[in-house]
Every structure is written in C-alpha cells, then in structure tokens.
Design a protein around this motif. Structure first.
Motif, PDB file in Angstrom:
ATOM      1  N   ILE A   1       0.807  -1.213   0.000  1.00 50.23           N
ATOM      2  CA  ILE A   1       0.000   0.000   0.000  1.00 50.23           C
ATOM      3  C   ILE A   1       0.842   1.266   0.000  1.00 50.23           C
ATOM      4  N   GLY A   2       2.046   1.208   0.579  1.00 48.34           N
ATOM      5  CA  GLY A   2       2.940   2.369   0.575  1.00 48.34           C
ATOM      6  C   GLY A   2       3.941   2.321  -0.555  1.00 48.34           C
ATOM      7  N   SER A   3       3.574   1.747  -1.661  1.00 49.90           N
ATOM      8  CA  SER A   3       4.473   1.449  -2.775  1.00 49.90           C
ATOM      9  C   SER A   3       5.359   2.622  -3.194  1.00 49.90           C
ATOM     10  N   VAL A   4       6.669   2.405  -3.136  1.00 48.75           N
ATOM     11  CA  VAL A   4       7.624   3.385  -3.642  1.00 48.75           C
ATOM     12  C   VAL A   4       7.638   3.366  -5.162  1.00 48.75           C
ATOM     13  N   VAL A   5       7.460   2.188  -5.752  1.00 52.83           N
ATOM     14  CA  VAL A   5       7.405   2.091  -7.210  1.00 52.83           C
ATOM     15  C   VAL A   5       6.240   2.925  -7.731  1.00 52.83           C
TER      16      VAL A   5
ATOM     17  N   ALA B   1      -9.571 -18.533  24.384  1.00 49.82           N
ATOM     18  CA  ALA B   1      -8.549 -19.480  23.920  1.00 49.82           C
ATOM     19  C   ALA B   1      -7.448 -18.819  23.099  1.00 49.82           C
ATOM     20  N   THR B   2      -7.567 -17.531  22.838  1.00 51.38           N
ATOM     21  CA  THR B   2      -6.616 -16.830  21.977  1.00 51.38           C
ATOM     22  C   THR B   2      -5.267 -16.660  22.655  1.00 51.38           C
ATOM     23  N   ASP B   3      -4.226 -16.948  21.928  1.00 49.77           N
ATOM     24  CA  ASP B   3      -2.866 -16.669  22.376  1.00 49.77           C
ATOM     25  C   ASP B   3      -2.658 -15.158  22.288  1.00 49.77           C
ATOM     26  N   ARG B   4      -2.556 -14.495  23.451  1.00 52.64           N
ATOM     27  CA  ARG B   4      -2.505 -13.031  23.458  1.00 52.64           C
ATOM     28  C   ARG B   4      -1.322 -12.486  22.660  1.00 52.64           C
ATOM     29  N   SER B   5      -0.244 -13.244  22.577  1.00 47.80           N
ATOM     30  CA  SER B   5       0.926 -12.753  21.854  1.00 47.80           C
ATOM     31  C   SER B   5       0.676 -12.648  20.352  1.00 47.80           C
ATOM     32  N   THR B   6      -0.396 -13.279  19.858  1.00 42.04           N
ATOM     33  CA  THR B   6      -0.680 -13.261  18.423  1.00 42.04           C
ATOM     34  C   THR B   6      -1.626 -12.129  18.028  1.00 42.04           C
ATOM     35  N   VAL B   7      -2.209 -11.430  18.998  1.00 39.67           N
ATOM     36  CA  VAL B   7      -3.205 -10.403  18.689  1.00 39.67           C
ATOM     37  C   VAL B   7      -2.516  -9.189  18.071  1.00 39.67           C
ATOM     38  N   ILE B   8      -2.995  -8.766  16.914  1.00 40.06           N
ATOM     39  CA  ILE B   8      -2.421  -7.608  16.231  1.00 40.06           C
ATOM     40  C   ILE B   8      -3.525  -6.650  15.826  1.00 40.06           C
ATOM     41  N   ARG B   9      -3.142  -5.407  15.681  1.00 43.80           N
ATOM     42  CA  ARG B   9      -4.052  -4.338  15.273  1.00 43.80           C
ATOM     43  C   ARG B   9      -3.579  -3.792  13.939  1.00 43.80           C
ATOM     44  N   SER B  10      -4.493  -3.648  12.993  1.00 43.51           N
ATOM     45  CA  SER B  10      -4.142  -3.125  11.672  1.00 43.51           C
ATOM     46  C   SER B  10      -5.075  -1.977  11.315  1.00 43.51           C
ATOM     47  N   GLU B  11      -4.495  -0.871  10.892  1.00 43.68           N
ATOM     48  CA  GLU B  11      -5.296   0.237  10.377  1.00 43.68           C
ATOM     49  C   GLU B  11      -5.631  -0.043   8.917  1.00 43.68           C
ATOM     50  N   LEU B  12      -6.846   0.267   8.544  1.00 50.41           N
ATOM     51  CA  LEU B  12      -7.348  -0.068   7.207  1.00 50.41           C
ATOM     52  C   LEU B  12      -7.573   1.190   6.383  1.00 50.41           C
ATOM     53  N   THR B  13      -7.207   1.121   5.123  1.00 45.40           N
ATOM     54  CA  THR B  13      -7.460   2.252   4.240  1.00 45.40           C
ATOM     55  C   THR B  13      -7.461   1.772   2.796  1.00 45.40           C
ATOM     56  N   ASP B  14      -7.949   2.618   1.918  1.00 48.97           N
ATOM     57  CA  ASP B  14      -7.865   2.402   0.477  1.00 48.97           C
ATOM     58  C   ASP B  14      -7.740   3.768  -0.182  1.00 48.97           C
ATOM     59  N   PHE B  15      -7.676   3.810  -1.501  1.00 51.46           N
ATOM     60  CA  PHE B  15      -7.583   5.093  -2.198  1.00 51.46           C
ATOM     61  C   PHE B  15      -8.929   5.819  -2.150  1.00 51.46           C
TER      62      PHE B  15
ATOM     63  N   ASP C   1      -1.741  -4.718  -3.582  1.00 46.44           N
ATOM     64  CA  ASP C   1      -2.054  -3.493  -2.853  1.00 46.44           C
ATOM     65  C   ASP C   1      -1.363  -2.263  -3.419  1.00 46.44           C
ATOM     66  N   ALA C   2      -0.272  -2.440  -4.105  1.00 43.12           N
ATOM     67  CA  ALA C   2       0.373  -1.291  -4.740  1.00 43.12           C
ATOM     68  C   ALA C   2      -0.539  -0.670  -5.786  1.00 43.12           C
ATOM     69  N   ALA C   3      -1.344  -1.506  -6.439  1.00 43.68           N
ATOM     70  CA  ALA C   3      -2.245  -1.040  -7.498  1.00 43.68           C
ATOM     71  C   ALA C   3      -3.634  -0.726  -6.994  1.00 43.68           C
ATOM     72  N   HIS C   4      -4.152  -1.535  -6.064  1.00 44.86           N
ATOM     73  CA  HIS C   4      -5.557  -1.406  -5.669  1.00 44.86           C
ATOM     74  C   HIS C   4      -5.764  -1.810  -4.203  1.00 44.86           C
ATOM     75  N   PRO C   5      -5.249  -1.032  -3.266  1.00 41.19           N
ATOM     76  CA  PRO C   5      -5.509  -1.360  -1.854  1.00 41.19           C
ATOM     77  C   PRO C   5      -7.010  -1.412  -1.610  1.00 41.19           C
ATOM     78  N   MET C   6      -7.443  -2.387  -0.810  1.00 44.94           N
ATOM     79  CA  MET C   6      -8.870  -2.516  -0.543  1.00 44.94           C
ATOM     80  C   MET C   6      -9.091  -2.907   0.907  1.00 44.94           C
ATOM     81  N   LEU C   7     -10.233  -2.520   1.422  1.00 42.67           N
ATOM     82  CA  LEU C   7     -10.616  -2.960   2.757  1.00 42.67           C
ATOM     83  C   LEU C   7     -10.933  -4.454   2.694  1.00 42.67           C
ATOM     84  N   PRO C   8     -10.820  -5.153   3.834  1.00 43.63           N
ATOM     85  CA  PRO C   8     -10.976  -6.615   3.795  1.00 43.63           C
ATOM     86  C   PRO C   8     -12.420  -7.100   3.850  1.00 43.63           C
ATOM     87  N   GLY C   9     -13.368  -6.251   3.491  1.00 38.64           N
ATOM     88  CA  GLY C   9     -14.774  -6.635   3.600  1.00 38.64           C
ATOM     89  C   GLY C   9     -15.141  -7.873   2.808  1.00 38.64           C
TER      90      GLY C   9
END
Length: 367
Positions: free
Chosen positions: A156-160, A248-262, A279-287
């Motif tokens: 999504i942050g494509s330098v190319v 039952a979740t392994d707490r060490s595996t929990v991650i937070r991701s900010e979502l965006t698109d163009f 994602d370099a061409a078409h970032p999308m929300l995971p809906g």
C-alpha cells in the motif's frame, strides 16, 4: 536474449509474480526491503478464484497440504442465533476449488520454496525508479538493478507507484481490524466452517487455517486501541461462539491493523515497462476477503498478457485494461461492507452480505 524482470516486494503478490514469470522464461529477481521476509497478519481467506491461480502455478497439491478446505459458511448474531448456513461442498466441482483458510506464513514459505535459490534479495529498500529503454532501480544500500520489466508489488505504501505516478490520497476514517490465533482443540468450533458473527456494535469472523489452528478477525465502529478493551468487548457476546475463542486466543498473536484504500482508484497501473500488482495497485478494505485473491488474479492476468504479446509495454497496457475493470467493483463492495450501520444487527431474514457481494462480483467469473 534473456528477459530480466525486477520485482519489488516479497509478499504474496510479489512471490507469486516471480513464480509465474520465471516459469515463462524470465530471469527474475525479487527485491525486499526487510532483512527477512515478514508476513503481516495471521491467516488468509483464499476463495476459489485465488486457489485456482495457485493450481495454475502448479502449487495446488502443496497448497492443500498446508491449508484447510471449508464445507460451510455460517452466520450468527452476537446473541448466538444462527442466521444462515451456506453449503459450499459443491464448490470444488462447480468452481474448481474450495473456499479455504491458510496461515499466512505457511503460504509465504510455500511460494518461496517454488522460486530458484538466490532469486530473492533481502535488505534492498527501493528509493527511486528510472525509466528509459529498460528500467533501473536504486536502493537505499547504494546498489542498483537494471531490467526489461519492473513490477511494483511493494504494498500500500508502494515506492514504485509513487516514483511513477506520484503520491496518492488515501481514505480516512479510523477503520481498524484486530486479529488473533487460537487452536481448534481449545474451543467448540466446526473445523470445516468459516463463521461470521454480527452484532449491533461490530462483527467478528473466524476460520480454520490448517494444522489445527484458526484465526479470528474483528472490527467495529469506534473500536478501541487497547487490546484488553477489545477482547473484553467481544467477550460480552454471550450465547455466541465468540467468548470461548477469545478466551482461547494466544494473546501474543493479537495484532491491530489500520485499514485504508484510495479515495479514487488509479486510472493507470502501467507506464512504459513498469506496472503494479496487489495493494500497490488497488488497496482494498478486507470486507470481501479478496485482497490476496485479487493479487493472485493480477499475477494470472499479467502472465497471460506478457505471454500473448512480445512488446512489453503493449502487454502491460493490455494487463491493466483487463484488471482495472475487474477489480474496481471488488474494491467498492469491500468498502461497503464496512458501513456498520447498514450491516450490523442481522436477523434470520437476512442473507450474509459477504455472499451477496461475492455472488455479484467474484462468483460470476468463477463459473
């Protein structure tokens, strides 16, 4: 003369592109900015359109070994009411592949293993692209690379993308998704089903990803930033399967991701001998759970275009014309599934909104 392809980014799209082009006779080098291949996220939802691409790359049997094929897609309310069951058992025959879940790291290892030794160069952060008769990439470590084709698979942050098309405007809105891993043996969950649980204040889905593991993904309007608060929020969905899997979740595996698109899609993905995938061409929300699947479809279309036209620049124009039209509705509907006011609070009279959109967009090309 050997055709040289440079790929920037060693994610799912970049690795799959490398496999596709190397099997078509290209000399491929993949440049990755990190000193090891990192895989953000926990699990991946691969639908038939994505799995079929892996099969066409000759990786179908290996993928089956590391993934979990699913027979059902179930939807519950946050109070535990069963809203719907989608029977997917005929998808293997109908669409050529099943709905499946896979651990992202396992898929990355599979793709790496299908590439020739030495084709991945780690610790190469691209800083600039120069175009002429070929392409030249400059890296932060002072090295350069020249090729006949450059594929920006650098996310999504494509330098190319920025080097060729300039900076893009991204949507704002504070959308966040949380993910975590758990073992199926620790919960009362169907090992052959993906499950979505919808409430008036959010949704949480989970699915098996192979080797006895599963992962969950969750989002809600105004979702907190604190892990404890998030887990406590979904642990209140009593009557549903959610509190058990949170516990039952392994707490060490929990991650937070900010979502965006163009805010507006790119009008072009290619310029000269440079193009984009994933994602370099078409970032999308995971809906629609189509991010990795659409990247794999990019790979297939790019390979087809290059195989059908000796002129690289014309082939890239053909590639983008096909894929921009196909991916646009997927991006739009993926965003619509984050309209929480419309989607939350399902009743038995409702169908799963994911399947409504998949029927309209992706399934149409699965047949």
């Amino acid at each position: 003369m050997t055709k040289r392809a440079i790929i920037c980014g060693a994610g799912i799209g970049g690795l799959a592109t490398g496999i596709c082009l190397s099997r078509a006779g290209w000399q491929v080098t993949i440049y990755e900015k990190d000193t090891e291949i990192r895989t953000a996220g926990a699990g991946l939802n691969l639908w038939p359109n994505g799995v079929r691409v892996l099969k066409e790359l000759g990786l179908g049997s290996q993928y089956e070994e590391i993934s979990c094929s699913l027979d059902y897609y179930k939807t519950y309310s946050s109070s535990g009411e069963l809203v719907s069951i989608e029977d997917l058992r005929n998808w293997r025959e109908r669409y050529g592949a099943a709905l499946s879940g896979v651990y992202r790291r396992d898929l990355s290892r599979l793709l790496q293993g299908a590439l020739e030794n030495g084709s991945i160069r780690l610790g190469h952060e691209i800083t600039a692209v120069e175009r002429g008769d070929g392409v030249l990439c400059r890296f932060a470590n002072g090295e350069t690379a020249e090729g006949d084709l450059l594929i920006g698979a650098d996310g999504i942050g494509s330098v190319v993308r920025t080097s060729v098309f300039g900076p893009q405007e991204f949507s704002a809105g504070g959308l966040v998704r949380w993910r975590g891993l758990f073992n199926l043996d620790d919960v009362d969950a169907d090992p052959l089903a993906e499950v979505e649980v919808w409430g008036a204040d959010g949704h949480l889905g989970y699915l098996p990803i192979g080797n006895g593991r599963a992962y969950w993904f969750a989002a809600a309007a105004g979702m907190a930033n604190d892990t404890d608060e998030v887990l406590a929020h979904f642990s209140k969905w009593l009557g549903s399967p959610v509190p058990g899997l949170i516990a039952a979740t392994d707490r060490s595996t929990v991650i937070r991701s900010e979502l965006t698109d163009f805010t507006s899609p790119l009008k072009n993905w290619s310029r000269g001998r440079v193009t984009l995938v994933g994602d370099a061409a078409h970032p999308m929300l995971p809906g629609m759970a189509q991010g990795a699947n659409q990247a794999l479809e990019d790979v297939k279309a790019l390979g087809n275009a290059l195989a059908s036209c000796e002129d690289v620049e014309k082939a890239l124009v053909s590639y983008e014309q096909v894929r921009i039209a196909e991916v646009a509705p997927v991006v739009r509907f993926s965003r619509s599934l984050f309209d929480f006011d419309d989607q939350y609070g399902l009743t038995k009279s409702d169908s799963n909104p994911l399947f409504e959109r998949y029927d309209r967009i992706v399934e149409r090309r699965n047949g």
